[in-house]
Design a protein around this motif. Structure first.
Motif, PDB file in Angstrom:
ATOM      1  N   ALA A   1       0.832  -1.201   0.000  1.00  0.00           N
ATOM      2  CA  ALA A   1       0.000   0.000   0.000  1.00  0.00           C
ATOM      3  C   ALA A   1       0.866   1.250   0.000  1.00  0.00           C
ATOM      4  N   ASP A   2       0.369   2.314  -0.640  1.00  0.00           N
ATOM      5  CA  ASP A   2       1.138   3.559  -0.772  1.00  0.00           C
ATOM      6  C   ASP A   2       0.996   4.478   0.432  1.00  0.00           C
ATOM      7  N   ILE A   3       0.214   4.108   1.417  1.00  0.00           N
ATOM      8  CA  ILE A   3       0.040   4.947   2.593  1.00  0.00           C
ATOM      9  C   ILE A   3       0.710   4.295   3.797  1.00  0.00           C
ATOM     10  N   ASP A   4       1.077   5.157   4.768  1.00  0.00           N
ATOM     11  CA  ASP A   4       1.772   4.669   5.963  1.00  0.00           C
ATOM     12  C   ASP A   4       1.138   5.146   7.258  1.00  0.00           C
ATOM     13  N   THR A   5       0.181   6.063   7.194  1.00  0.00           N
ATOM     14  CA  THR A   5      -0.423   6.614   8.399  1.00  0.00           C
ATOM     15  C   THR A   5      -1.948   6.605   8.281  1.00  0.00           C
ATOM     16  N   ILE A   6      -2.616   6.650   9.416  1.00  0.00           N
ATOM     17  CA  ILE A   6      -4.081   6.703   9.409  1.00  0.00           C
ATOM     18  C   ILE A   6      -4.591   7.991   8.760  1.00  0.00           C
ATOM     19  N   PRO A   7      -4.007   9.163   9.025  1.00  0.00           N
ATOM     20  CA  PRO A   7      -4.516  10.376   8.373  1.00  0.00           C
ATOM     21  C   PRO A   7      -4.504  10.305   6.846  1.00  0.00           C
ATOM     22  N   GLU A   8      -3.567   9.560   6.271  1.00  0.00           N
ATOM     23  CA  GLU A   8      -3.510   9.446   4.813  1.00  0.00           C
ATOM     24  C   GLU A   8      -4.734   8.745   4.233  1.00  0.00           C
ATOM     25  N   LEU A   9      -5.435   7.990   5.056  1.00  0.00           N
ATOM     26  CA  LEU A   9      -6.646   7.319   4.576  1.00  0.00           C
ATOM     27  C   LEU A   9      -7.692   8.327   4.118  1.00  0.00           C
ATOM     28  N   LYS A  10      -7.663   9.504   4.699  1.00  0.00           N
ATOM     29  CA  LYS A  10      -8.681  10.520   4.375  1.00  0.00           C
ATOM     30  C   LYS A  10      -8.640  10.889   2.906  1.00  0.00           C
ATOM     31  N   ALA A  11      -7.430  11.074   2.386  1.00  0.00           N
ATOM     32  CA  ALA A  11      -7.286  11.467   0.984  1.00  0.00           C
ATOM     33  C   ALA A  11      -7.401  10.286   0.029  1.00  0.00           C
ATOM     34  N   HIS A  12      -7.234   9.084   0.531  1.00  0.00           N
ATOM     35  CA  HIS A  12      -7.227   7.897  -0.325  1.00  0.00           C
ATOM     36  C   HIS A  12      -8.406   6.973  -0.043  1.00  0.00           C
ATOM     37  N   ALA A  13      -9.439   7.513   0.577  1.00  0.00           N
ATOM     38  CA  ALA A  13     -10.572   6.671   0.997  1.00  0.00           C
ATOM     39  C   ALA A  13     -11.189   5.910  -0.165  1.00  0.00           C
ATOM     40  N   GLU A  14     -11.297   6.537  -1.309  1.00  0.00           N
ATOM     41  CA  GLU A  14     -11.956   5.897  -2.452  1.00  0.00           C
ATOM     42  C   GLU A  14     -11.185   4.668  -2.945  1.00  0.00           C
ATOM     43  N   ASP A  15      -9.903   4.613  -2.644  1.00  0.00           N
ATOM     44  CA  ASP A  15      -9.109   3.449  -3.059  1.00  0.00           C
ATOM     45  C   ASP A  15      -9.437   2.218  -2.208  1.00  0.00           C
ATOM     46  N   TYR A  16      -9.998   2.462  -1.014  1.00  0.00           N
ATOM     47  CA  TYR A  16     -10.224   1.376  -0.068  1.00  0.00           C
ATOM     48  C   TYR A  16     -11.719   1.041   0.007  1.00  0.00           C
ATOM     49  N   GLY A  17     -12.255   0.694  -1.141  1.00  0.00           N
ATOM     50  CA  GLY A  17     -13.665   0.367  -1.233  1.00  0.00           C
ATOM     51  C   GLY A  17     -13.934  -1.100  -0.948  1.00  0.00           C
TER      52      GLY A  17
END
Length: 286
Positions: free
Chosen positions: A118-134
């Motif tokens: 995955a390209d993210i490493d922190t919980i806050p990054e989920l906010k901008a990438h939420a649509e990727d985690y459907g």
């Protein structure tokens, strides 16, 4: 010298068995559906029944029912409470009606987990990438049952970080099946997981950093019981108080169970392969 040591060990085991005879051998162990909980509950059931003629019932219930059941005397003991943070809210209403004993595993982990690709490493990054985690058409965090401590902490995390994802609650096996399917296709997925868990040996995973520390720091797993259990069962209390497992021993036990696809079969194999460690636990009860 070997003969002397063997004689002493046999004498210690005989003394332990004699001491155990005086205790109530019909016990109910309350369990929940976490991989390590299932593993150690079946392990102790087999050890106590096969070596000391206990009659052990494993009763799988929700977290709320487990704590109230112990307080009411419906269960005798349970082998897993995470402190000081994760299970504190479950313990609080019953803290004067339960006995929390010694810790048997140190250094737990708990939080949101993604595959290492995955390209993210922190919980806050989920906010901008939420649509990727459907999941089924909606940005989601896949979790276990809604009554679990990790589910409650995940709801707190969603609010604290303002995440545009919903938590989808299911069983542990269902969550792991979804993780496996996504992992095989190298698709994005975020799940609630904890350490110790066999998944970290099976897959290359990472915890998302939690700057608000919603999930807390590393903790210790203790065993706990109904009130007066230690007075009613002094030998077993001593044995369980001296019981210790680490990543190698607990990970090996869980791996055997996962490979066998059956907790009894897997725990039986592990016990047979780890007689020296099991004997060490039992001998310290003297």
């Amino acid at each position: 010298m070997k003969k002397v040591l063997h004689t002493l060990t046999a004498a210690a085991m005989l003394m332990a068995a004699t001491t155990a005879q005086a205790e109530d051998k019909t016990l109910v162990i309350g369990t929940n559906n976490w991989a390590e909980n299932i593993a150690v509950a079946n392990m102790w059931k087999l050890i106590l029944e096969n070596r000391y003629d206990y009659d052990i019932e494993l009763s799988n219930v929700s977290k709320n029912a487990l704590y109230s059941g112990l307080a009411n005397g419906d269960f005798d003991l349970s082998l897993e409470i995470w402190l000081p943070t994760t299970d504190a809210r479950y313990l609080e209403p019953y803290k004067d009606q339960l006995e929390v004993h010694e810790g048997w595993y140190e250094g737990t982990g708990l939080g949101l987990v993604v595959p290492s690709y995955a390209d993210i490493d922190t919980i806050p990054e989920l906010k901008a990438h939420a649509e990727d985690y459907g999941y089924q058409g909606s940005p989601s965090i896949l979790g276990i049952d809604s009554g679990s401590a990790i589910a409650g902490l995940t709801d707190e995390a969603i609010d604290a970080y303002g995440l545009p994802l919903e938590q989808v609650n299911s069983s542990g096996p269902a969550m792991m099946a979804a993780l496996d399917a996504a992992y095989q296709q190298k698709e994005p997925i975020v799940v609630t997981l904890w350490s110790p868990h066999w998944a970290f040996a099976e897959y290359d995973l990472k915890y998302l950093e939690d700057p608000k520390n919603i999930y807390g720091d590393n903790e210790t797993i203790y065993w706990f019981s109904r009130q007066n259990f230690s007075e009613d069962n002094p030998w077993l209390t001593r044995v369980l108080n001296d019981w210790q497992m680490d990543d190698d021993s607990l990970g090996g036990l869980m791996a055997e169970i996962e490979q066998a696809g059956d907790p009894v079969e897997g725990a039986t194999t592990w016990i047979e392969d780890n007689q020296a460690l099991v004997n060490e636990w039992l001998e310290t009860g003297e």
